[in-house]
Scaffold this motif. Structure first.
Motif, PDB file in Angstrom:
ATOM      1  N   GLY A 253     -10.648   6.365  -6.158  1.00 21.35           N
ATOM      2  CA  GLY A 253     -10.983   6.435  -4.733  1.00 21.35           C
ATOM      3  C   GLY A 253      -9.871   7.164  -3.984  1.00 21.35           C
ATOM      4  O   GLY A 253      -8.715   7.185  -4.439  1.00 21.35           O
ATOM      5  N   ILE A 254     -10.246   7.751  -2.867  1.00 26.34           N
ATOM      6  CA  ILE A 254      -9.287   8.562  -2.100  1.00 26.34           C
ATOM      7  C   ILE A 254      -9.300   8.117  -0.635  1.00 26.34           C
ATOM      8  O   ILE A 254     -10.370   7.928  -0.053  1.00 26.34           O
ATOM      9  CB  ILE A 254      -9.677  10.065  -2.179  1.00 26.34           C
ATOM     10  CG1 ILE A 254      -9.674  10.531  -3.641  1.00 26.34           C
ATOM     11  CG2 ILE A 254      -8.739  10.934  -1.343  1.00 26.34           C
ATOM     12  CD1 ILE A 254     -10.385  11.855  -3.866  1.00 26.34           C
TER      13      ILE A 254
ATOM     14  N   GLN B 147       0.106  -2.345  -6.781  1.00 29.83           N
ATOM     15  CA  GLN B 147      -0.210  -2.309  -5.346  1.00 29.83           C
ATOM     16  C   GLN B 147      -0.959  -3.601  -4.991  1.00 29.83           C
ATOM     17  O   GLN B 147      -1.967  -3.924  -5.602  1.00 29.83           O
ATOM     18  CB  GLN B 147      -1.061  -1.076  -5.050  1.00 29.83           C
ATOM     19  CG  GLN B 147      -1.410  -0.920  -3.586  1.00 29.83           C
ATOM     20  CD  GLN B 147      -2.057   0.420  -3.295  1.00 29.83           C
ATOM     21  OE1 GLN B 147      -1.431   1.314  -2.752  1.00 29.83           O
ATOM     22  NE2 GLN B 147      -3.316   0.557  -3.659  1.00 29.83           N
TER      23      GLN B 147
ATOM     24  N   ASN C  61     -15.359  10.327  -0.927  1.00 25.24           N
ATOM     25  CA  ASN C  61     -14.046   9.990  -1.498  1.00 25.24           C
ATOM     26  C   ASN C  61     -14.055   9.311  -2.859  1.00 25.24           C
ATOM     27  O   ASN C  61     -13.014   8.822  -3.286  1.00 25.24           O
ATOM     28  CB  ASN C  61     -13.314   9.059  -0.525  1.00 25.24           C
ATOM     29  CG  ASN C  61     -14.070   7.752  -0.380  1.00 25.24           C
ATOM     30  OD1 ASN C  61     -15.272   7.749  -0.138  1.00 25.24           O
ATOM     31  ND2 ASN C  61     -13.407   6.649  -0.580  1.00 25.24           N
TER      32      ASN C  61
ATOM     33  N   SER D 251       0.869  -1.184   0.000  1.00 24.62           N
ATOM     34  CA  SER D 251       0.000   0.000   0.000  1.00 24.62           C
ATOM     35  C   SER D 251       0.900   1.226   0.000  1.00 24.62           C
ATOM     36  O   SER D 251       1.773   1.350   0.871  1.00 24.62           O
ATOM     37  CB  SER D 251      -0.876  -0.015   1.258  1.00 24.62           C
ATOM     38  OG  SER D 251      -1.212   1.300   1.640  1.00 24.62           O
ATOM     39  N   THR D 252       0.706   2.103  -0.959  1.00 28.54           N
ATOM     40  CA  THR D 252       1.562   3.308  -1.009  1.00 28.54           C
ATOM     41  C   THR D 252       1.314   4.179   0.221  1.00 28.54           C
ATOM     42  O   THR D 252       2.230   4.825   0.719  1.00 28.54           O
ATOM     43  CB  THR D 252       1.309   4.130  -2.289  1.00 28.54           C
ATOM     44  OG1 THR D 252      -0.077   4.449  -2.382  1.00 28.54           O
ATOM     45  CG2 THR D 252       1.774   3.396  -3.529  1.00 28.54           C
ATOM     46  N   ASN D 253       0.071   4.203   0.725  1.00 30.25           N
ATOM     47  CA  ASN D 253      -0.194   4.976   1.950  1.00 30.25           C
ATOM     48  C   ASN D 253       0.602   4.412   3.121  1.00 30.25           C
ATOM     49  O   ASN D 253       1.255   5.153   3.852  1.00 30.25           O
ATOM     50  CB  ASN D 253      -1.688   4.946   2.300  1.00 30.25           C
ATOM     51  CG  ASN D 253      -2.441   6.131   1.718  1.00 30.25           C
ATOM     52  OD1 ASN D 253      -2.009   6.700   0.719  1.00 30.25           O
ATOM     53  ND2 ASN D 253      -3.557   6.485   2.316  1.00 30.25           N
TER      54      ASN D 253
ATOM     55  N   LYS E 285     -17.470   3.890 -10.478  1.00 26.09           N
ATOM     56  CA  LYS E 285     -16.296   4.384  -9.744  1.00 26.09           C
ATOM     57  C   LYS E 285     -15.025   4.280 -10.586  1.00 26.09           C
ATOM     58  O   LYS E 285     -14.668   3.197 -11.056  1.00 26.09           O
ATOM     59  CB  LYS E 285     -16.147   3.577  -8.459  1.00 26.09           C
ATOM     60  CG  LYS E 285     -15.056   4.065  -7.551  1.00 26.09           C
ATOM     61  CD  LYS E 285     -15.310   3.611  -6.130  1.00 26.09           C
ATOM     62  CE  LYS E 285     -14.135   3.873  -5.236  1.00 26.09           C
ATOM     63  NZ  LYS E 285     -14.429   3.706  -3.826  1.00 26.09           N
TER      64      LYS E 285
ATOM     65  N   TRP F  58      -8.663  -2.029  -1.713  1.00 27.14           N
ATOM     66  CA  TRP F  58      -8.695  -1.370  -3.029  1.00 27.14           C
ATOM     67  C   TRP F  58      -7.854  -2.258  -3.943  1.00 27.14           C
ATOM     68  O   TRP F  58      -6.638  -2.304  -3.827  1.00 27.14           O
ATOM     69  CB  TRP F  58      -8.112   0.050  -2.924  1.00 27.14           C
ATOM     70  CG  TRP F  58      -8.000   0.773  -4.228  1.00 27.14           C
ATOM     71  CD1 TRP F  58      -6.874   0.902  -5.002  1.00 27.14           C
ATOM     72  CD2 TRP F  58      -9.052   1.471  -4.932  1.00 27.14           C
ATOM     73  NE1 TRP F  58      -7.159   1.633  -6.122  1.00 27.14           N
ATOM     74  CE2 TRP F  58      -8.487   1.996  -6.103  1.00 27.14           C
ATOM     75  CE3 TRP F  58     -10.405   1.695  -4.671  1.00 27.14           C
ATOM     76  CZ2 TRP F  58      -9.230   2.741  -7.017  1.00 27.14           C
ATOM     77  CZ3 TRP F  58     -11.136   2.435  -5.582  1.00 27.14           C
ATOM     78  CH2 TRP F  58     -10.557   2.945  -6.738  1.00 27.14           C
TER      79      TRP F  58
ATOM     80  N   ILE G 188      -4.460   8.210  -3.471  1.00 25.98           N
ATOM     81  CA  ILE G 188      -5.422   8.218  -4.584  1.00 25.98           C
ATOM     82  C   ILE G 188      -5.209   6.969  -5.436  1.00 25.98           C
ATOM     83  O   ILE G 188      -4.083   6.667  -5.845  1.00 25.98           O
ATOM     84  CB  ILE G 188      -5.240   9.491  -5.454  1.00 25.98           C
ATOM     85  CG1 ILE G 188      -5.477  10.740  -4.590  1.00 25.98           C
ATOM     86  CG2 ILE G 188      -6.186   9.472  -6.657  1.00 25.98           C
ATOM     87  CD1 ILE G 188      -5.292  12.062  -5.316  1.00 25.98           C
ATOM     88  N   GLY G 189      -6.280   6.249  -5.668  1.00 29.16           N
ATOM     89  CA  GLY G 189      -6.231   5.091  -6.556  1.00 29.16           C
ATOM     90  C   GLY G 189      -6.989   5.437  -7.826  1.00 29.16           C
ATOM     91  O   GLY G 189      -8.129   5.900  -7.757  1.00 29.16           O
TER      92      GLY G 189
ATOM     93  N   GLY H  35      -3.961  -2.723  -1.378  1.00 30.02           N
ATOM     94  CA  GLY H  35      -4.442  -1.344  -1.274  1.00 30.02           C
ATOM     95  C   GLY H  35      -5.566  -1.241  -0.255  1.00 30.02           C
ATOM     96  O   GLY H  35      -6.414  -2.117  -0.156  1.00 30.02           O
ATOM     97  N   ARG H  36      -5.533  -0.165   0.511  1.00 33.73           N
ATOM     98  CA  ARG H  36      -6.545   0.028   1.551  1.00 33.73           C
ATOM     99  C   ARG H  36      -7.532   1.111   1.144  1.00 33.73           C
ATOM    100  O   ARG H  36      -7.164   2.087   0.502  1.00 33.73           O
ATOM    101  CB  ARG H  36      -5.875   0.411   2.873  1.00 33.73           C
ATOM    102  CG  ARG H  36      -4.987  -0.700   3.411  1.00 33.73           C
ATOM    103  CD  ARG H  36      -4.422  -0.376   4.782  1.00 33.73           C
ATOM    104  NE  ARG H  36      -3.415   0.675   4.732  1.00 33.73           N
ATOM    105  CZ  ARG H  36      -3.616   1.904   5.181  1.00 33.73           C
ATOM    106  NH1 ARG H  36      -4.766   2.264   5.712  1.00 33.73           N
ATOM    107  NH2 ARG H  36      -2.645   2.803   5.116  1.00 33.73           N
ATOM    108  N   GLY H  37      -8.803   0.889   1.497  1.00 36.28           N
ATOM    109  CA  GLY H  37      -9.837   1.874   1.185  1.00 36.28           C
ATOM    110  C   GLY H  37     -10.536   2.335   2.440  1.00 36.28           C
ATOM    111  O   GLY H  37     -10.106   2.031   3.557  1.00 36.28           O
ATOM    112  N   GLN H  38     -11.597   3.094   2.277  1.00 31.41           N
ATOM    113  CA  GLN H  38     -12.390   3.579   3.406  1.00 31.41           C
ATOM    114  C   GLN H  38     -13.080   2.416   4.102  1.00 31.41           C
ATOM    115  O   GLN H  38     -13.315   1.383   3.498  1.00 31.41           O
ATOM    116  CB  GLN H  38     -13.466   4.536   2.896  1.00 31.41           C
ATOM    117  CG  GLN H  38     -12.927   5.766   2.216  1.00 31.41           C
ATOM    118  CD  GLN H  38     -12.575   6.869   3.191  1.00 31.41           C
ATOM    119  OE1 GLN H  38     -12.936   6.801   4.360  1.00 31.41           O
ATOM    120  NE2 GLN H  38     -11.872   7.873   2.709  1.00 31.41           N
TER     121      GLN H  38
END
Ligand code: BTN
Length: 251
Positions: free
Chosen positions: A121-122, A43, A110, A18-20, A118, A54, A140-141, A46-49
């Motif tokens: 996503g943010i 990635q 987001n 995950s880049t975050n 979609k 993600w 941001i994805g 990836g993580r989302g809300q």
């Protein structure tokens, strides 16, 4: 499409969970310049809300995290980082797709939708210590060149709409440019203008939509966001209610 500081320091990862998460870990040990970006086209986690994942196919899409140090920003205005991220992605999509042909919308808080699907996503994550905002990671994805999506997620990509592939490096440069534009507006306290821009692209504004509140389905009139960035909805008796992301779900 030159930038002053956004993307001037760029960390490309051939693969990242995950880049975050990578950016957040890095910030613990390294004093990175503001505007540093961490990005990958592969990635894996990836993580989302709301703890969602993600997911993207390797090599086809972009995952990018912007490292910001907005010491000028009051804690009650942190949601403006969502506003500027969403507006930057909105402008990017308008440019890649030609805005007049497609219905591009920002779905609170987001998602960026094109024709109700979609495309981006943010996920913004802030680090606060001793009541002081240390740094923000705006993740941001972007769905760019992927053409197969699981039907349940109602997603689309730039390629599926435009019919051709896009150079991922050029896409990043464009996004950096738009991101910096809006970040500088935020820095110069153009709050009203930023909100107006955000509202003008707001998904389902002034329409009646079904929401789920703690599992109960109910229709509301969508009024936009309030001063704290909460979703403002009007019930059928004309009473306004404000909700945060944990309280409400679009149906
Ligand atoms: C969502 O739609 O719930 C938000 C998705 C955010 C995905 C991006 S991709 C770059 C950054 N790194 C992550 O792990 N998540 C964000």
């Amino acid at each position: 499409m030159e930038t002053l500081f956004i993307g001037q320091n760029a960390i490309f990862l051939p693969q990242a969970e995950s880049t975050n998460s990578y950016a957040i870990e890095l910030l613990k040990n390294v004093n990175l310049p503001e505007g540093t970006i961490v990005y990958t086209t592969n990635q894996t986690h990836g993580r989302g809300q709301r703890g969602n994942s993600w997911d993207t196919e390797p090599g086809l899409n972009l995952a990018i995290s912007y490292i910001l140090k907005p010491s000028f920003l009051n804690a009650n205005k942190l949601f403006f980082l969502y506003i500027i991220s969403a507006l930057a992605v909105y402008d990017l999509m308008s440019e890649l797709l030609g805005s007049s042909q497609y219905d591009i919308k920002i779905k609170w808080p987001n998602d960026i939708l094109v024709n109700s699907k979609k495309i981006a996503g943010i996920l913004n994550e802030n680090s606060i210590s001793n009541n002081q905002l240390q740094s923000c990671v705006c993740g941001i994805g972007l769905n760019i060149n992927q053409t197969n999506f699981n039907e349940t997620i109602n997603a689309v990509s730039v390629k599926l709409i435009s019919g051709h592939e896009h150079d991922l490096l050029k896409v990043i440069k464009l996004l950096n440019y738009h991101f910096e534009h809006y970040y500088l507006k935020l820095k110069s306290e153009n709050y009203k203008w930023l909100r107006e821009q955000y509202d003008s692209h707001f998904y389902k504004l002034n329409q009646i939509v079904n929401f789920s509140i703690h599992g109960i389905h109910k229709p509301f009139l969508v009024k936009g966001i309030n001063e704290q960035g909460l979703l403002s909805l009007q019930d059928d008796s004309g009473i306004n209610h404000d909700f945060d992301i944990k309280q409400i779900k679009w149906l």
